[in-house]
Write a protein that holds these residues in place. Structure first.
Motif, PDB file in Angstrom:
ATOM      1  N   LEU A  70      91.678  44.025 -24.075  1.00  0.00           N
ATOM      2  CA  LEU A  70      91.886  44.345 -25.342  1.00  0.00           C
ATOM      3  C   LEU A  70      91.352  46.106 -25.607  1.00  0.00           C
ATOM      4  CD1 LEU A  70      91.140  41.899 -27.925  1.00  0.00           C
ATOM      5  CD2 LEU A  70      92.801  42.710 -27.661  1.00  0.00           C
ATOM      6  N   LEU A  73      94.519  47.399 -22.851  1.00  0.00           N
ATOM      7  CA  LEU A  73      94.830  47.546 -23.583  1.00  0.00           C
ATOM      8  C   LEU A  73      95.431  48.769 -24.824  1.00  0.00           C
ATOM      9  CD1 LEU A  73      96.752  44.092 -24.171  1.00  0.00           C
ATOM     10  CD2 LEU A  73      97.533  45.419 -23.120  1.00  0.00           C
TER      11      LEU A  73
ATOM     12  N   ALA B 143      98.479  43.382 -30.256  1.00  0.00           N
ATOM     13  CA  ALA B 143      97.226  43.454 -29.643  1.00  0.00           C
ATOM     14  C   ALA B 143      96.512  43.533 -30.779  1.00  0.00           C
ATOM     15  CB  ALA B 143      97.197  45.159 -29.475  1.00  0.00           C
ATOM     16  N   GLN B 146      94.738  39.594 -31.035  1.00  0.00           N
ATOM     17  CA  GLN B 146      94.641  39.805 -30.336  1.00  0.00           C
ATOM     18  C   GLN B 146      92.988  39.460 -30.685  1.00  0.00           C
ATOM     19  OE1 GLN B 146      94.326  40.033 -26.529  1.00  0.00           O
ATOM     20  NE2 GLN B 146      96.832  39.465 -26.237  1.00  0.00           N
ATOM     21  N   ALA B 147      92.879  40.672 -31.339  1.00  0.00           N
ATOM     22  CA  ALA B 147      91.357  41.601 -31.918  1.00  0.00           C
ATOM     23  C   ALA B 147      91.006  40.578 -32.963  1.00  0.00           C
ATOM     24  CB  ALA B 147      91.857  42.447 -32.381  1.00  0.00           C
ATOM     25  N   VAL B 149      92.255  37.060 -33.571  1.00  0.00           N
ATOM     26  CA  VAL B 149      91.567  35.869 -32.941  1.00  0.00           C
ATOM     27  C   VAL B 149      90.167  35.757 -32.299  1.00  0.00           C
ATOM     28  CG1 VAL B 149      92.242  34.329 -30.632  1.00  0.00           C
ATOM     29  CG2 VAL B 149      93.773  35.495 -32.483  1.00  0.00           C
ATOM     30  N   THR B 150      89.976  37.475 -31.292  1.00  0.00           N
ATOM     31  CA  THR B 150      88.235  37.459 -30.698  1.00  0.00           C
ATOM     32  C   THR B 150      87.907  37.060 -32.189  1.00  0.00           C
ATOM     33  OG1 THR B 150      89.619  38.497 -29.360  1.00  0.00           O
ATOM     34  CG2 THR B 150      86.967  38.960 -29.488  1.00  0.00           C
ATOM     35  N   TRP B 153      86.687  33.902 -33.563  1.00  0.00           N
ATOM     36  CA  TRP B 153      86.458  32.965 -32.444  1.00  0.00           C
ATOM     37  C   TRP B 153      84.636  33.848 -32.390  1.00  0.00           C
ATOM     38  CZ3 TRP B 153      85.777  35.331 -27.143  1.00  0.00           C
ATOM     39  CH2 TRP B 153      84.766  34.392 -25.994  1.00  0.00           C
ATOM     40  N   VAL B 230      86.056  27.976 -26.798  1.00  0.00           N
ATOM     41  CA  VAL B 230      86.141  28.837 -25.968  1.00  0.00           C
ATOM     42  C   VAL B 230      87.473  28.215 -25.325  1.00  0.00           C
ATOM     43  CG1 VAL B 230      85.027  27.635 -24.062  1.00  0.00           C
ATOM     44  CG2 VAL B 230      85.411  30.150 -24.424  1.00  0.00           C
ATOM     45  N   VAL B 233      90.156  29.240 -27.693  1.00  0.00           N
ATOM     46  CA  VAL B 233      90.992  30.817 -27.557  1.00  0.00           C
ATOM     47  C   VAL B 233      91.025  31.475 -26.445  1.00  0.00           C
ATOM     48  CG1 VAL B 233      88.310  31.817 -27.129  1.00  0.00           C
ATOM     49  CG2 VAL B 233      89.603  33.432 -29.070  1.00  0.00           C
ATOM     50  N   ARG B 234      90.771  30.941 -25.333  1.00  0.00           N
ATOM     51  CA  ARG B 234      91.207  30.935 -24.200  1.00  0.00           C
ATOM     52  C   ARG B 234      92.924  30.352 -24.391  1.00  0.00           C
ATOM     53  NH1 ARG B 234      87.113  28.084 -20.379  1.00  0.00           N
ATOM     54  NH2 ARG B 234      86.328  29.781 -19.278  1.00  0.00           N
ATOM     55  N   ALA B 237      94.658  32.952 -26.247  1.00  0.00           N
ATOM     56  CA  ALA B 237      95.358  33.825 -25.610  1.00  0.00           C
ATOM     57  C   ALA B 237      95.693  34.514 -24.447  1.00  0.00           C
ATOM     58  CB  ALA B 237      93.289  34.444 -24.639  1.00  0.00           C
ATOM     59  N   ALA B 241      99.341  36.823 -24.207  1.00  0.00           N
ATOM     60  CA  ALA B 241      99.526  37.607 -23.311  1.00  0.00           C
ATOM     61  C   ALA B 241     100.321  37.149 -23.128  1.00  0.00           C
ATOM     62  CB  ALA B 241      98.198  37.344 -22.053  1.00  0.00           C
ATOM     63  N   LEU B 246     103.542  41.667 -25.027  1.00  0.00           N
ATOM     64  CA  LEU B 246     102.793  42.446 -24.357  1.00  0.00           C
ATOM     65  C   LEU B 246     103.019  41.822 -22.894  1.00  0.00           C
ATOM     66  CD1 LEU B 246      99.694  41.870 -26.003  1.00  0.00           C
ATOM     67  CD2 LEU B 246     101.101  44.141 -25.314  1.00  0.00           C
ATOM     68  N   GLY B 249     101.013  40.354 -20.414  1.00  0.00           N
ATOM     69  CA  GLY B 249      99.740  40.594 -20.746  1.00  0.00           C
ATOM     70  C   GLY B 249      99.474  42.225 -20.645  1.00  0.00           C
ATOM     71  N   ARG B 250     100.781  42.478 -20.031  1.00  0.00           N
ATOM     72  CA  ARG B 250     100.642  44.085 -20.161  1.00  0.00           C
ATOM     73  C   ARG B 250     100.787  45.213 -21.183  1.00  0.00           C
ATOM     74  NH1 ARG B 250      99.239  45.234 -14.420  1.00  0.00           N
ATOM     75  NH2 ARG B 250      99.570  47.284 -14.952  1.00  0.00           N
TER      76      ARG B 250
END
Lengths: 112, 259
Positions: A70, A73, B143, B146-147, B149-150, B153, B230, B233-234, B237, B241, B246, B249-250
């Motif tokens: 992140l 990114l 993004a 994802q944040a 979700v993190t 978690w 975990v 979350v994997r 993620a 991604a 994204l 994932g980029r």
């Protein structure tokens, strides 16, 4: 009556608007860089994921990967946003009554 | 989380103090029997062999109790030592929101919709720009997702540990209470020591043994929850991604100029 996009006043308004848009992207770029920096302060101890002696399920590694991903990114976003701002300024400069109808190579400006 | 931690620390101190007290009483009882054993006619109703057997039972049960207590103390000490880094996980869970989720969402909201005066801009270059705008704000929202979700978690990890810690604190308190009220009656006489102590020690060893079993299954449950978290979350993620916002994932590259 159709709006005359080619009128000098409309061209001026458009160029100002495009430059204002560019400024928004530069600002967004700075904000994303700040987020990138903030992710660097979110590191955790590998021992922080369990108060009991449990088998390692890779929690910490997954977390560090997520954080690094992140962060990267956000850094890429910052660079991209400044790039978009630069392109918008070029668009504003080129946007004149004279070549409004001229065909420009969009790929050359925005990329593929 | 600080509340069960404090309860655990109090319970731990109590268990240590009560264990020392109980140990002193049992040892005093053993000394009493050993002294009496050498004293002719000290006990008429006990033959020497029975006395030896009785002492052996007391020592054995004390040893079992000690081993089980050590396991409870080990678990409590580990949890106490790890509680601070686990608290940091909870803090980090909360910190992700103002540090990442809110600003990234805010950036997307600041860019989309574009400025109203952009209506004066017409032509294909504008259309190309609007495509870029949507591509980039889509990536921002991914993004931010994802944040989030993190952050969620980490909150789950903290909650799972909190549940374990609360259970552990309750059980340590129960052990402390059992040691405090342990019925070591009859400590004043040899007969009392030899008849009462073994059953009291057995009761304690049974109780602490049950607690050890509960702690083992509590830790296994914690491990399961952490592993499930975990894994999810994997998976999330991975899904995020792979999302078209994204690609790979980029961050999407919209511009080739000035690079």
């Amino acid at each position: 009556m159709e709006f005359d996009y080619g009128a000098p006043a409309a061209i001026r308004a458009a160029r100002d608007a495009i430059r204002a848009e560019a400024a928004r992207w530069d600002d967004a770029g700075e904000r994303m860089r700040a987020v990138r920096t903030a992710t660097e302060g979110l590191g955790l101890s590998p021992f922080g994921f369990a108060v009991a002696d449990v088998a390692d399920t890779g929690q910490w590694r997954v977390y560090e990967e997520m954080r690094a991903h992140l962060g990267a990114l956000c850094g890429d976003a910052a660079a991209e946003f400044h790039g978009i701002a630069a392109v918008l300024r070029v668009c504003a400069d080129r946007y004149t009554a004279a070549d409004r109808d001229a065909v420009t190579d969009l790929t050359a400006v925005w990329g593929d | 989380m600080t509340e069960p931690l404090r309860a655990l620390e109090v319970g731990l101190a109590e268990v240590r103090a009560e264990w020392d007290r109980l140990l002193a009483r049992v040892e005093a009882g053993i000394r009493l029997v050993e002294r009496g054993r050498g004293w002719a006619g000290g006990i008429v109703e006990w033959v020497t062999g029975d006395v030896e057997d009785g002492l052996a039972v007391i020592r054995h049960r004390l040893g079992v109790l000690r081993l089980r207590l050590e396991r409870v103390l080990d678990a409590a000490e580990l949890a106490t030592a790890r509680a601070v880094p686990v608290l940091a996980v909870l803090d980090a869970s909360l910190a992700w929101l103002p540090a990442v989720v809110t600003p990234v969402t805010g950036v997307a909201a600041a860019l989309d919709p574009p400025g109203r005066n952009l209506a004066y801009w017409a032509g294909p270059a504008k259309e190309a720009y609007l495509d870029v705008l949507h591509e980039q704000t889509g990536a921002l929202r991914q993004a931010a997702g994802q944040a989030r979700v993190t952050s969620e978690w980490l909150a789950d990890v903290a909650m799972a540990n909190m549940a374990y810690l609360t259970g552990l604190a309750d059980r340590v308190a129960a052990v402390a209470a059992a040691l405090t009220t342990a019925c070591l009656e009859g400590g004043a006489t040899m007969a009392g020591v030899l008849t009462q102590f073994p059953s009291s020690l057995q009761d304690l060893a049974d109780l602490v043994g049950t607690v050890v079993g509960e702690l083992v299954s509590g830790a296994a449950h914690l491990a399961e929850r952490l592993a499930a978290d975990v894994a999810s979350v994997r998976r999330l993620a991975g899904e995020l991604a792979d999302h078209s916002d994204l690609p790979g994932g980029r961050w999407p590259r919209s511009v080739t100029m000035n690079r």
